[in-house]
Motif scaffolding. Structure first.
Motif, PDB file in Angstrom:
ATOM      1  N   LEU A 116       0.844  -1.194   0.000  1.00 16.67           N
ATOM      2  CA  LEU A 116       0.000   0.000   0.000  1.00 16.67           C
ATOM      3  C   LEU A 116       0.879   1.244   0.000  1.00 16.67           C
ATOM      4  CD1 LEU A 116      -1.244   0.803   3.587  1.00 16.67           C
ATOM      5  CD2 LEU A 116       0.168  -1.179   3.117  1.00 16.67           C
ATOM      6  N   GLN A 117       0.355   2.284  -0.590  1.00 12.84           N
ATOM      7  CA  GLN A 117       1.058   3.569  -0.571  1.00 12.84           C
ATOM      8  C   GLN A 117       0.147   4.613   0.059  1.00 12.84           C
ATOM      9  OE1 GLN A 117       3.220   4.421  -4.248  1.00 12.84           O
ATOM     10  NE2 GLN A 117       3.874   2.301  -4.378  1.00 12.84           N
ATOM     11  N   CYS A 118      -0.801   5.173  -0.712  1.00 14.73           N
ATOM     12  CA  CYS A 118      -1.648   6.216  -0.127  1.00 14.73           C
ATOM     13  C   CYS A 118      -2.692   5.627   0.817  1.00 14.73           C
ATOM     14  CB  CYS A 118      -2.339   7.035  -1.208  1.00 14.73           C
ATOM     15  SG  CYS A 118      -3.762   6.226  -1.968  1.00 14.73           S
ATOM     16  N   GLY A 119      -2.953   4.326   0.690  1.00 12.96           N
ATOM     17  CA  GLY A 119      -3.876   3.675   1.609  1.00 12.96           C
ATOM     18  C   GLY A 119      -5.342   3.789   1.240  1.00 12.96           C
ATOM     19  N   PHE A 120      -5.646   4.464   0.148  1.00 10.58           N
ATOM     20  CA  PHE A 120      -7.070   4.692  -0.127  1.00 10.58           C
ATOM     21  C   PHE A 120      -7.773   3.435  -0.643  1.00 10.58           C
ATOM     22  CE2 PHE A 120     -10.919   6.489  -1.940  1.00 10.58           C
ATOM     23  CZ  PHE A 120     -11.285   7.358  -0.933  1.00 10.58           C
ATOM     24  N   CYS A 121      -7.084   2.671  -1.484  1.00  5.84           N
ATOM     25  CA  CYS A 121      -7.688   1.437  -2.003  1.00  5.84           C
ATOM     26  C   CYS A 121      -7.581   0.310  -0.990  1.00  5.84           C
ATOM     27  CB  CYS A 121      -6.994   1.004  -3.294  1.00  5.84           C
ATOM     28  SG  CYS A 121      -5.312   0.374  -3.013  1.00  5.84           S
ATOM     29  N   THR A 122      -6.731   0.521   0.027  1.00 10.10           N
ATOM     30  CA  THR A 122      -6.288  -0.562   0.901  1.00 10.10           C
ATOM     31  C   THR A 122      -7.412  -1.301   1.636  1.00 10.10           C
ATOM     32  OG1 THR A 122      -4.245   0.674   1.118  1.00 10.10           O
ATOM     33  CG2 THR A 122      -4.610  -1.100   2.703  1.00 10.10           C
ATOM     34  N   CYS A 163      -6.087   0.066  -7.863  1.00 11.84           N
ATOM     35  CA  CYS A 163      -5.084   0.787  -7.083  1.00 11.84           C
ATOM     36  C   CYS A 163      -4.307   1.656  -8.046  1.00 11.84           C
ATOM     37  CB  CYS A 163      -4.128  -0.185  -6.394  1.00 11.84           C
ATOM     38  SG  CYS A 163      -2.781   0.685  -5.552  1.00 11.84           S
ATOM     39  N   ARG A 164      -4.175   2.947  -7.748  1.00 11.06           N
ATOM     40  CA  ARG A 164      -3.437   3.829  -8.639  1.00 11.06           C
ATOM     41  C   ARG A 164      -1.980   3.950  -8.213  1.00 11.06           C
ATOM     42  NH1 ARG A 164      -3.586   5.171 -13.913  1.00 11.06           N
ATOM     43  NH2 ARG A 164      -4.239   7.321 -14.318  1.00 11.06           N
ATOM     44  N   CYS A 165      -1.640   3.497  -7.011  1.00  9.65           N
ATOM     45  CA  CYS A 165      -0.302   3.785  -6.477  1.00  9.65           C
ATOM     46  C   CYS A 165       0.727   2.690  -6.687  1.00  9.65           C
ATOM     47  CB  CYS A 165      -0.377   4.027  -4.969  1.00  9.65           C
ATOM     48  SG  CYS A 165      -1.329   5.461  -4.491  1.00  9.65           S
ATOM     49  N   THR A 166       0.351   1.446  -6.510  1.00  8.36           N
ATOM     50  CA  THR A 166       1.354   0.386  -6.339  1.00  8.36           C
ATOM     51  C   THR A 166       1.696  -0.385  -7.600  1.00  8.36           C
ATOM     52  OG1 THR A 166      -0.319  -1.284  -5.899  1.00  8.36           O
ATOM     53  CG2 THR A 166       0.502  -0.041  -3.992  1.00  8.36           C
ATOM     54  N   MET A 192      -7.018   7.605  -6.366  1.00  8.01           N
ATOM     55  CA  MET A 192      -8.217   6.856  -5.971  1.00  8.01           C
ATOM     56  C   MET A 192      -9.114   7.647  -5.023  1.00  8.01           C
ATOM     57  SD  MET A 192      -8.194   4.518  -7.967  1.00  8.01           S
ATOM     58  CE  MET A 192      -9.793   3.960  -7.424  1.00  8.01           C
TER      59      MET A 192
HETATM   60  S1  FES Z   1      -2.362   2.558  -2.320  1.00  4.31           S
HETATM   61 FE1  FES Z   1      -3.091   4.378  -3.241  1.00  4.31          FE
HETATM   62  S2  FES Z   1      -4.670   3.635  -4.496  1.00  4.31           S
HETATM   63 FE2  FES Z   1      -3.785   1.806  -3.755  1.00  4.31          FE
END
Ligand code: FES
Ligand code: FES
Lengths: 161, 789
Positions: free
Chosen positions: A98-104, A135-138, B202
């Motif tokens: 996880l990065q930003c945690g939003f999809c987590t 997920c947009r980050c990982t 997201m």
């Molecule tokens: S960790 Fe940022 S959208 Fe998945």
């Protein structure tokens, strides 16, 4: 407004919902369970995944009233009883899933449902199962590794390649 | 032995625990007692004249507080543009007003016209249906080249045309470049489109405004990458609120990728409305609304020419680009196709003459601004595609053509003909590394195996450079930036030795709370658990320029290092006093101060306690307390670089492209946390591969957005992505910042698109199909069409 009651993370909770109130809004706005996220309005992103009667459900696709009487599990109820991270959560941390945690929250809830159905999934099966979670980050790389690890399969340590 | 703490270690991220347990604090999780809800009424028309707005029925509805229109904002300014570009003729760019709510005209689908504020979100939305808006549709200005032709319909009636600027760089080289192209042994020409993208973090944008009448203080909670910048832009230019009366908080933010840099109308709206209504006002963006209100990215139409001599050495580059600005100038829009793009056209190569022309054009589309990489992906894509095309025309290996033109390790610092000076790099090293990891030499065997299965296998190579760690303030000031681009940090050591670091950088997924703590832990020698990293709140952090342009560790981290050095210097003075030794003899190691050559020592905690309980303390020389701040303004950009290799399989029946593997060998200089760096590269690659293979923001000729949801705009999913091999073992540390770091956030998105397209073209060429180019995304339809005509 009608009163809706459900068992959330093992405890009875009730609140008011209009006929059009989505389960996702009910959890977030009425009950203050803001761990469940809303990332889209077309049921595409999976940030809102919870378990309803043991099955992974996008909570934005269901009205709160439909979940009346149901057992609902959300990200807030996933940790072990002593507050430590459960196996899946721990694997996400260990493998930087996880990065930003939003999809987590949605990812963790989907992963839990997957491993219940298929305790030792292959990489391809994991990727396929996560079709409904964006997920947009990982780039998914470390999410897939985290789920492989959570299922007890050998995964090289992070940043060791 | 890998380290388990400090610089170079990969400790687990401390922020993960809250994100994994649903206890993060994102802006939409913030609810203030008594808050009302805003619903924006947006234009369905791409271009039109607003004849009338009748909100009387809506305002009469129960629970509706007010319907706002532009008339309510007569005293407010427009949203400012943070960068002024000067054109080829020395003229300032054309800069239209960007109002909070549309004034007289709507200029893109999604342009906000009115806002309903009501007691609940559903009431606001229902009341919006009752607002009657009469719009007379006008012709939509969509095609950039047509938009700048004589007699074209104008997006802004008060501007002379739809041309924002006509920028030439380096203008003095123009004729020499023309000459070099005319006299070259070989010239390769390529026309291409850099497709329009939507960043789609997201977490959709959210803004909550709050106002306290008692002390006339405003608070804005917003999904921003740079809360101080919002405070400055909105406070000073839009609403006229001085900084000490305006607090901007960007709490946990669910990804940004550029789209959350900019100052948006909704932020100004909720701040204004909270005061006007004396109630907190919340706005939560839906995803559909995000598609028509978040700034878009890329959207360049380019022609590039690469001239070579008979030895295949590059002699000149000329490029012409039309860059879409959309309907208004978003915060940093003008800088993206110019200073973040033209200055990168030398790439990793010794090309002596370069001329870049960019025409920035207004159209009836959502404003376009920085998206992960911002200008640098556009530069890299055209350069690495034209080199690939040249290699095919000359029938030499694309790796070899790059090799003979690479800037050599002994040429650094290297002054490019496009104003930037690279401090360090070793491009052949990263290329060799990527070739090795990807098994480039054994490709033929894999290709034959694919062929046996009826598939066309291709391998694509690209090498990129980026300029990041943005940026030296005096330099960008000369180039038109209306802001400084330093960063600040305050290090507060508490009496018992724990440390709070206040940084102007902002984390929205990058993990600063972990990496920044690693740096301070290493410098002082205390455990990272003793250190907290505080960011994202203007009332806590004195100043900040925020996070974008891969600048956090290079600029924000450097400010933190400088402040920590000041702390250490002062602590050494205190330690010297406590041990009755000379300050020059004091050493700090593992959290212990000792006197060189003796066994005398005092612990970090003894010194910090003395600073706050100064009984035995050099009060005549230094003040009590232990808190220091630093502002760091970089001396130069940083220049990460790397080689990317991608392998694909094309299905000749369907044109479908299967991504088989991706290798990235990056040189980021020193690396603080390898785990996080690799994660950043993975994410960047996914966005670059997404751009190359599936993402595309499409308007029809009437300005209707056809790709306005996740059903029509294809986001990369787990199934679309391969496992990625990322390596950062080639390290040429940056020479001008204290950590020797270069930044890693954007690299993946910059280097990967040309590698993907080069691989697809390679697959077709190896099958005897001499296709010259396929525009992104390389969808099955486009590939099939390229193959079958
Ligand atoms: S960790 Fe940022 S959208 Fe998945
Ligand atoms: S919010 Fe439920 S799928 Fe996106």
């Amino acid at each position: 407004m009608t009163k809706v009651t459900m068992t959330i993370n093992g405890k009875p909770r009730s609140g008011d919902a209009e006929g059009r109130t989505l389960l996702s809004s009910f959890l977030r706005d009425e009950l203050g369970l803001t761990g469940t996220h809303v990332g889209c309005d077309t049921s595409q992103c999976g940030a809102c995944v919870v378990h309803v009667n043991g099955k992974a459900v996008k909570s934005c696709t269901m009205f709160a009233a439909e979940a009346d009487g149901a057992e609902v599990d959300t990200i807030e109820g996933q940790a072990n009883a002593d507050g430590s991270l459960n196996v899946i959560q721990q694997a996400f941390q260990d493998y930087h899933g996880l990065q930003c945690g939003f999809c987590t929250p949605g990812m963790v809830m989907s992963a839990a449902a997957l491993l219940k159905e298929n305790p030792i999934p292959s990489e391809a099966e994991i990727r396929h199962y996560l079709e409904g979670n964006i997920c947009r980050c990982t780039g998914y790389h470390n999410i897939v590794r985290a789920i492989l690890a959570a299922s007890g399969q050998d995964v090289p340590a992070v940043a060791a390649e | 032995m890998p380290k388990d703490s400090g610089i170079g270690a990969s400790p687990k991220r401390r922020e993960d625990v809250r994100f994994l347990t649903g206890t993060g604090n994102y802006t939409d999780d913030i609810n203030i007692h008594g808050q009302a809800y805003a619903w924006f009424i947006r234009s369905d028309a791409a271009h039109g004249k607003i004849n009338n707005i009748d909100a009387s029925a809506a305002e009469a509805m129960d629970g509706v507080l007010k319907v706002f229109t532009s008339a309510d904002f007569a005293e407010a300014g427009g949203m400012p543009c943070g960068w002024q570009v000067t054109d080829r003729h020395g003229e300032a760019m054309q800069e239209p007003k960007h109002p909070i709510l549309a004034e007289g005209k709507v200029r893109h689908v999604g342009d906000p016209i009115a806002v309903v504020v009501a007691d609940t979100p559903d009431l606001a939305r229902d009341a919006a249906e009752a607002v009657e808006i009469d719009i007379e549709e006008l012709e939509a200005v969509m095609d950039m080249k047509a938009a700048v032709a004589d007699g074209a319909t104008k997006v802004h009636d008060d501007l002379t045309s739809n041309l924002c600027y006509d920028w030439g760089f380096v203008e003095e080289n123009r004729e020499a470049v023309d000459e070099a192209i005319k006299s070259a042994a070989h010239v390769t020409t390529l026309e291409l489109v850099n497709n329009r993208l939507v960043a789609n973090p997201m977490e959709p944008r959210v803004a909550v405004g709050d106002y306290n009448r008692a002390n006339d203080e405003h608070t804005l909670y917003t999904t921003s990458q740079n809360p101080h910048v919002i405070r400055l832009l909105m406070g000073a230019f839009v609403l006229g609120i001085p900084e000490h009366k305006l607090r901007v908080v960007a709490p946990d933010v669910g990804g940004g990728f550029g789209a959350k840099i900019f100052h948006y109308a909704e932020e100004a709206f909720v701040t204004f409305a909270a005061k006007a209504l004396n109630r907190p006002v919340k706005w939560t963006c839906s995803r559909s609304e995000a598609f028509i209100s978040d700034a878009h990215g890329r959207d360049h139409v380019t022609k590039i020419e690469l001239a070579m001599d008979e030895n295949h050495k590059f002699t000149a580059i000329r490029t012409d680009t039309y860059a879409n600005m959309g309907a208004y100038l978003s915060t940093f829009a003008p800088s993206v196709p110019t200073w973040l793009h033209g200055t990168l056209m030398a790439g990793n190569y010794t090309t002596p003459l370069i001329y870049v022309n960019v025409k920035a054009v207004f159209t009836n589309t959502v404003p376009v601004d920085a998206y992960r990489g911002a200008g640098r992906p556009e530069a890299t894509f055209q350069l690495e595609r034209v080199i690939d095309k040249a290699a095919r025309e000359l029938d030499i290996d694309p790796v070899e053509l790059r090799r003979i033109n690479f800037i050599q390790p002994d040429q650094f610092p290297y002054d490019t003909p496009v104003a930037v000076s690279y401090d360090t790099g070793n491009y052949q090293a990263t290329m060799d590394k990527a070739l090795e990891i990807s098994g480039y030499a054994d490709f033929e065997a894999r290709r034959a195996e694919s062929e046996a299965r009826g598939k066309l296998r291709g391998i694509g190579v690209a090498h990129y450079i980026e300029a990041c760690g943005i940026a030296p303030s005096n330099l960008v000031g000369q180039l038109g930036a209306r802001a400084g681009l330093y960063e600040s940090a305050t290090v507060r050591v508490n009496a018992t030795g724990s440390i709070s670091v206040f940084t102007g950088s902002h984390s929205h997924g990058q993990g600063h709370e972990t990496t920044f703590a690693q740096v301070v832990a290493e410098m002082i020698g205390v455990d990272a658990s003793q250190i907290d990293i505080v960011h994202g709140d203007t009332s806590k952090v004195p100043m900040g320029m925020g996070t974008y342009g891969s600048r956090s560790i290079a600029v924000g981290g450097s400010a933190m290092v400088r402040a920590t050095e000041k702390i250490i210097n002062k602590a050494k003075k205190i330690a010297a006093h406590l041990m009755e030794a000379s300050e020059a003899d004091i050493e700090l190691k593992d959290g212990q101060f000792s006197v060189a050559g003796t066994d005398k020592s005092v612990a970090w905690g003894d010194v910090t306690l003395a600073a706050y309980v100064p009984h035995n303390y050099p009060l005549e020389e230094i003040e009590p307390g232990l808190e220091e701040s630093a502002f760091y303004d970089p001396a130069n950009f940083t220049y990460p670089s790397g080689a990317y290799i991608c392998e694909v399989e094309v299905d000749p029946e369907t044109g479908e492209v299967d991504m088989l593997g991706f290798t990235a060998a990056d040189d980021f200089g020193n690396v603080i946390n390898p785990m996080i760096v690799e994660g950043q590269v993975h994410g960047g690659l996914a966005q670059g591969i997404g751009q190359a293979m599936m993402e595309n923001c499409v308007y029809d000729e009437n300005g209707q957005l056809l790709s306005g949801s996740f059903m029509d705009y294809t986001m990369p999913r787990a199934d679309d992505m391969p496992m990625m091999n990322v390596d950062h073992s080639c390290q040429t540390p940056c020479t001008h910042n204290p950590l020797g770091v270069k930044g890693c956030g954007e690299a993946g998105a910059i280097g990967s698109p040309p590698a993907v397209v080069n691989a697809v073209i390679d697959a077709l060429h190896r099958a005897g199909n001499k296709v010259e180019h396929i525009d992104m995304p390389v969808s099955p339809a486009r590939v099939w069409k390229a193959m079958h005509g």
